[in-house]
Design an enzyme around this catalytic site. Sequence first.
Site, PDB file in Angstrom:
ATOM      1  N   ASP A  94      54.974  -5.976  39.262  1.00 23.70           N
ATOM      2  CA  ASP A  94      53.775  -6.698  39.730  1.00 23.70           C
ATOM      3  C   ASP A  94      54.019  -8.184  39.954  1.00 23.70           C
ATOM      4  O   ASP A  94      53.086  -8.905  40.346  1.00 23.70           O
ATOM      5  CB  ASP A  94      52.615  -6.471  38.767  1.00 23.70           C
ATOM      6  CG  ASP A  94      52.069  -5.064  38.879  1.00 23.70           C
ATOM      7  OD1 ASP A  94      52.026  -4.544  40.006  1.00 23.70           O
ATOM      8  OD2 ASP A  94      51.724  -4.475  37.845  1.00 23.70           O
ATOM      9  N   ASP A 155      52.190   1.614  44.150  1.00 28.81           N
ATOM     10  CA  ASP A 155      51.691   0.237  44.130  1.00 28.81           C
ATOM     11  C   ASP A 155      52.768  -0.785  44.522  1.00 28.81           C
ATOM     12  O   ASP A 155      52.462  -1.850  45.061  1.00 28.81           O
ATOM     13  CB  ASP A 155      51.165  -0.134  42.737  1.00 28.81           C
ATOM     14  CG  ASP A 155      50.464   1.018  42.022  1.00 28.81           C
ATOM     15  OD1 ASP A 155      50.789   2.186  42.310  1.00 28.81           O
ATOM     16  OD2 ASP A 155      49.624   0.757  41.167  1.00 28.81           O
TER      17      ASP A 155
END
Length: 378
Positions: A94, A155
């Site tokens: 992330d 993601d």
Amino acid sequence: MTLVSAATQTKLPLTEALSRIKRNSTLFNGRFPNSGSGLHYTLNDNVNWLAAFWPGMLWLAAAYSNDPIYRQTAVSLLPSFHNRLNKQIHITHDLGFLYTLSARAQWQLTGDEAARQLALRAAGELARRFREPGQYIQAWKAVGDPEEGGRIIADTMMNLPLLFWAGAQTGNGRYHEIARRHARTSRQYLIRPDGSSFHTFFFDQKTGRPLAGRTHQGYSDDSLWARGQAWLIYGFALAAQWCAEPAFLAAARQTAVTFLAELPEDKIPPWDLRLPPGELPYRDSSAAAIAACGLLRLAQLDDDPALYAQGEALVEALINCCWETNPDGEGLLKHGALHVPKGWATDEYLIVGDYFFLEALLTLENKTPDFWGPAGKE
Ligand code: GLY
């Protein structure tokens, strides 16, 4: 090319969104909203994957409005991103979300060289998560973790723009190559033949041998987690923009077509698009907001007005079904689902949904700065 809004009859709540963000700038007082209910966001330290969506919203607002509050608040949050990288607080794939919408955005809108350097450091850290045997970026936990070392997740496609941008900034082709290879691996193993997707896929981390698709946030391994599919639509559209690789454009289109075909009549997806009847009927407005941005991007790349209209229709559906009409509310969109299997924030505001909703509104107005594609000053 630039396509412009033609079909939207619904008034875009941009002024209301900006005044809510302005009020939140003081209310949030240096902390980070994640999810919320009862008109309020819960605030956290800068410790998880959601931290940069709030500064990202501030930078979107700063680019649109002359009011200095947005920029001042966003700038005041950047030291916590320095601190986070220095102290290695919850460092995962992330890094892309976190440093694109904080450090890269700050550099892009202010020319701040220290912010650029911070974004490049984060990109270096993200590149170190690349696993040669399987040609992928490891999503979670320390590189080589016995349980997580072999896992990719959908993601991550939205974290690749930080690597593409770093490659363009530094001239170091390794960044671009890692991002491109990860995208190829994701296309091959995460996307199923019918255009749906696995949320995650495991490889033998020593040999790179593909093992099996597994869910993490969806209902089951063979169901269709809505936000994961939305990450793939937008992530592949961006990979196509950076790489001009036809297979990436095709992947974006294929995942978009399947997402749209499986939506219910009101166009707000359930948290999983393939739920057995009667199962946990939460909706996920954030998936619709991400998908809308992906469709609008893909339509512009591929010069497709019909697809652009589908993106507009998703934004209209969000306004009609999920917009927080109470002016005292801190959030923009109701009905986000953060992590249903764990019971986390199953029907709440989500800052990730609010960020992409604002980005979509500004895209429809042709007024969004582009934090994901080339900045035009590489
Ligand atoms: N990237 C984590 C999520 O979408 O829930």
